[in-house]
Design an enzyme around this catalytic site. Structure first.
Site, PDB file in Angstrom:
ATOM      1  N   SER A 546       0.822  -1.217   0.000  1.00 58.10           N
ATOM      2  CA  SER A 546       0.000   0.000   0.000  1.00 58.10           C
ATOM      3  C   SER A 546       0.852   1.263   0.000  1.00 58.10           C
ATOM      4  CB  SER A 546      -0.920   0.008   1.226  1.00 58.10           C
ATOM      5  OG  SER A 546      -0.161  -0.083   2.421  1.00 58.10           O
ATOM      6  N   GLY A 575      -2.052  -3.925   1.088  1.00 61.78           N
ATOM      7  CA  GLY A 575      -2.235  -5.159   1.848  1.00 61.78           C
ATOM      8  C   GLY A 575      -1.392  -6.331   1.413  1.00 61.78           C
ATOM      9  N   ASN A 605       3.625  -5.828   5.738  1.00 61.27           N
ATOM     10  CA  ASN A 605       2.375  -6.543   6.005  1.00 61.27           C
ATOM     11  C   ASN A 605       2.629  -7.956   6.529  1.00 61.27           C
ATOM     12  OD1 ASN A 605       0.491  -4.494   5.290  1.00 61.27           O
ATOM     13  ND2 ASN A 605       0.977  -4.862   3.138  1.00 61.27           N
ATOM     14  N   ASP A 696      -0.864   7.611  10.522  1.00 57.45           N
ATOM     15  CA  ASP A 696      -1.207   6.328  11.156  1.00 57.45           C
ATOM     16  C   ASP A 696       0.036   5.551  11.570  1.00 57.45           C
ATOM     17  OD1 ASP A 696      -0.217   5.603   8.693  1.00 57.45           O
ATOM     18  OD2 ASP A 696      -1.903   4.287   8.165  1.00 57.45           O
ATOM     19  N   HIS A 699       1.652   4.783   6.943  1.00 53.43           N
ATOM     20  CA  HIS A 699       1.532   5.264   5.573  1.00 53.43           C
ATOM     21  C   HIS A 699       1.894   6.747   5.472  1.00 53.43           C
ATOM     22  CE1 HIS A 699      -1.227   1.771   5.775  1.00 53.43           C
ATOM     23  NE2 HIS A 699      -0.750   1.533   4.555  1.00 53.43           N
TER      24      HIS A 699
END
Length: 726
Positions: A546, A575, A605, A696, A699
């Protein structure tokens, strides 16, 4: 064993006269118990004299195993010398062989060998690395089959096993450059289901009652619960028309599945149908009459089906054996025999009623075991019986070494050349590793395991069950000993071997290619990216998750500024883990991609979704790097550190990423693979991750993408040969 580099420098023309030819005779689903040289229960009633001839004049291997007991995956292992998760063909459901990868035919072709493939291919994509190829579409047909060539498909009249041999002999006689050594892969459809024998063999075994295996009525007690869920039993899973050769709809649906007629019958000429019906109809009518008269109980029906199945299976093998004889006779008459290695093998074994089964897939002996017969005059001692543990990943390095071609370091198999010479190295493997990913067909559970000379350990992922077998005391594998206190030390040692083999072959959740096709957006994105890749003309390709996909969103203005004029392609998917990237790259996203530079950043991930151990994620990243190097050897790779995540440096997920980075930076070679640690670009002096850069803590926002681009720019400019963007 690796060939000394000096050998590669020798003049190929000088070696040509000495390098052996390779005749690889291959069948589909041939059980060891259906080769009389192996001494099984059928050796007297259904002998295979021509296959036995190879064993008598060469060697027979008694512990030869496949890495994945299914047609396509086994063939991919043979072509590459690598396990299924590395060669990208783990199953027949969704896999497509990536023909751009390195294979032994390609390497032999470059070394001056003539290469030919005739018969069953079953790897979806067209063959590469062959000067000549004629293949069956998919599984192919027994009667009047189609063949596909580079010029297109063509239907031919005759029986498939005979036609494949005709074509192989024609190529040997008139189709090759006789000044060069050759490798010919002559690969039969037989004896694959639905076992349609040649007309001349329909009368074989008519008055014979074939012996039944002791486990024909296995109840699957004492082993994994998944065994009872499979759908490959003779009792319940044979089709009235397709398997059992009846016409029309099933008259006894409680015993025979309907819905699939005998497709081979529909292909036949009127004369072929007449001969077929004359053989099968009297038996069929007698069976139907006995059923209607109530003469047959359930077990009697199973026994009748077993006899019908096994006789047809053995009839198909009779044609294979005859045609192997034709090939051997030609080698003798032409003078080629003295300098030709002849190997007979099959993609896996097969169940001939053992455990009540037909088919393969399971790690039980009957389908795990592959036949391996080898004749090499002057090298292999005639009449040798060898019990070394060998596997189909060993074929490719064997062919390369005997041809004097260096074996790539990424090949996972071992050359059998010393073993063929009777000089098994002291450090030869003590165990083989097996992996079956599970398929839609036959509902066989995914499982993997290891086998030594005496013991076998199997693990069933769905149910988290272990099964342990003592093959010396229980060769039929009827009871697992995993919970027997007397075998606790053996279980512990086998689990250790299992872990070691998985680590050796870099097998873990992050290294097994996997798609996310059930997610519509992901599937659509893949379908959109493939034509972009195929279009070609890319100089710079980003690969990731992502964070990389975000160049199309929050990072779009920065992307346009830095990469808009660099013919860049974004292969980032939200993802994705390492296994998803592997699958995408093996399934179309590199089809016409040949850039100056790949920028790779993947793995967070694996950390965030599963918290994989760092060595496992690093193994997945290493396979991605090796894949790119193999498919695109001229491109350079900029391997980036995984971005820091979580606000503070002592967070578990941050530490996992740091540990991965410590491992993957060692993959850089300073030339084709360049390492760039961008972690500090995003961090404050105290090691915290500012919320302004990554709200977050994972990202980047636009400002974060600007920082990222600036951190990479000097390297990208250097590696692509373009001016820096300032």
């Amino acid at each position: 064993m690796r060939v000394p580099a000096l050998l590669a420098l020798l003049s190929l023309p000088l070696l040509s006269a000495e390098r052996p030819n390779i005749l690889f005779l291959f069948s589909d689903d041939h059980a060891l118990n259906a080769i009389s040289a192996y001494g099984g229960p059928l050796k007297d009633v259904a002998p295979t004299p021509n296959l036995d001839r190879i064993a008598k004049e060469g060697a027979i291997f008694t512990r030869s195993y496949c890495a994945n007991s299914i047609c396509g995956p086994s063939r991919a292992c043979i072509m590459t010398g690598k396990h299924s998760h590395v060669n990208g063909f783990p199953d027949n459901d969704f896999s497509r062989f990536d023909g751009t990868q390195t294979t032994f035919p390609k390497l032999l072709q470059k070394a001056g060998y003539q290469t030919s493939l005739i018969g069953k291919w079953h790897l979806v994509s067209q063959p590469t690395g062959f000067d000549h190829w004629e293949i069956l579409p998919g599984q192919g047909s027994y009667y009047n089959p189609e063949f596909i060539t580079a010029a297109g498909p063509r239907k031919e009249q005759g029986y498939c096993t005979d036609l494949i041999t005709d074509k192989a002999l024609a190529w040997l006689e008139t189709g090759r450059d006789k000044s060069k050594p050759f490798v010919l892969m002559c690969q039969h459809k037989a004896p694959h289901r639905n076992w349609a024998p040649a007309s001349r063999h329909l009368g074989l075994f008519k008055d014979v009652t074939l012996p039944e295996p002791k486990s024909l009525f296995d109840d699957y007690a004492g082993r994994s619960s998944t065994l009872k869920e499979q759908q490959m039993t003779i009792a319940k899973d044979f089709h009235w028309g397709h398997d059992m050769k009846f016409h029309g709809k099933t008259e006894f649906p409680e015993h025979f599945l309907g819905g699939i007629p005998n497709g081979e019958y529909a292909r036949m000429t009127p004369d072929q149908k007449k001969t077929w019906d004359a053989s099968y109809d009297p038996e069929n009518q007698a069976f139907i009459a006995d059923m209607k008269a109530g003469k047959l109980k359930d077990d009697d029906v199973t026994r009748w089906k077993y006899q019908r199945y096994l006789k047809d299976y053995l009839r198909c093998i009779r044609a294979v054996d005859e045609n192997v004889g034709r090939m051997l006779d030609y080698l003798e008459k032409s003078g080629l025999a003295k300098n030709t290695l002849v190997i007979y093998s099959s993609d896996q074994g097969f169940y001939l009623g053992e455990h009540g089964w037909y088919d393969k897939r399971w790690m039980f002996e009957e389908s795990l075991a592959m036949p391996f017969l080898a004749r090499w005059p002057g090298v292999v001692k005639p009449g040798t019986r060898n019990d070394a543990l060998i596997q189909n990943i060993d074929y490719a390095p064997t062919f390369l070494e005997m041809a004097g071609v260096p074996i790539p370091a990424t090949v996972q198999g071992k050359s059998l050349v010393p073993v063929l010479k009777g000089e098994t190295p002291a450090d030869w493997r003590k165990a083989i590793y097996y992996f079956y990913s599970g398929e839609n067909t036959h509902n066989v559970a995914a499982h993997d395991g290891v086998r030594t000379d005496r013991y076998k350990l199997m693990f069933f992922a769905k149910t988290k069950e272990w099964n342990l077998f003592d093959l010396e005391k229980d060769p039929q594998e009827m009871k697992s000993l995993h919970d027997d206190p007397a075998y606790a030390p053996v279980l512990a040692e086998m689990k250790k071997t299992y872990d070691e083999k998985r680590a050796e072959y870099r097998m873990n959740p992050g290294t097994v290619p996997a798609n996310r096709n059930p997610e519509d957006w992901w599937k659509q994105r893949h379908q959109q990216k493939k034509p972009l890749a195929k279009k070609g003309g890319h100089e710079l390709v980003f690969i990731g998750d992502s964070i990389t996909q975000g160049w199309e969103e929050a990072g779009k203005p920065v992307w346009d500024q830095y990469y808009g004029s660099r013919k860049a392609l974004n292969l980032g998917y939200s993802g994705d883990r390492t296994e998803h990237v592997l699958w995408r790259l093996m399934n179309g996203e590199l089809e016409n991609v040949d850039p100056k530079l790949f920028v790779v950043m993947i793995g967070t991930n694996n950390t965030g979704q599963r918290q994989d151990p760092p060595e496992q994620t690093a193994a997945g990243i290493q396979l991605i790097v090796e894949l790119l190097q193999d498919r695109k050897p001229d491109a350079k790779i900029l391997l980036l550190s995984i971005f820091p995540r979580a606000e503070k440096p002592d967070h578990k997920l941050r530490q996992l990423n740091d540990a991965i980075n410590q491992r993957i930076k060692t993959f850089a070679d300073g030339d084709k693979i360049q390492w760039l640690d961008v972690s500090n670009t995003f961090l404050a002096a105290d090691g915290t991750l500012p919320k302004e850069t990554m709200p977050d803590f994972l990202h980047p926002e636009a400002a974060g993408y600007a920082l990222w681009a600036k951190a990479m720019e000097a390297k990208i400019a250097e590696l692509t040969g373009t001016p820096e963007v300032r």
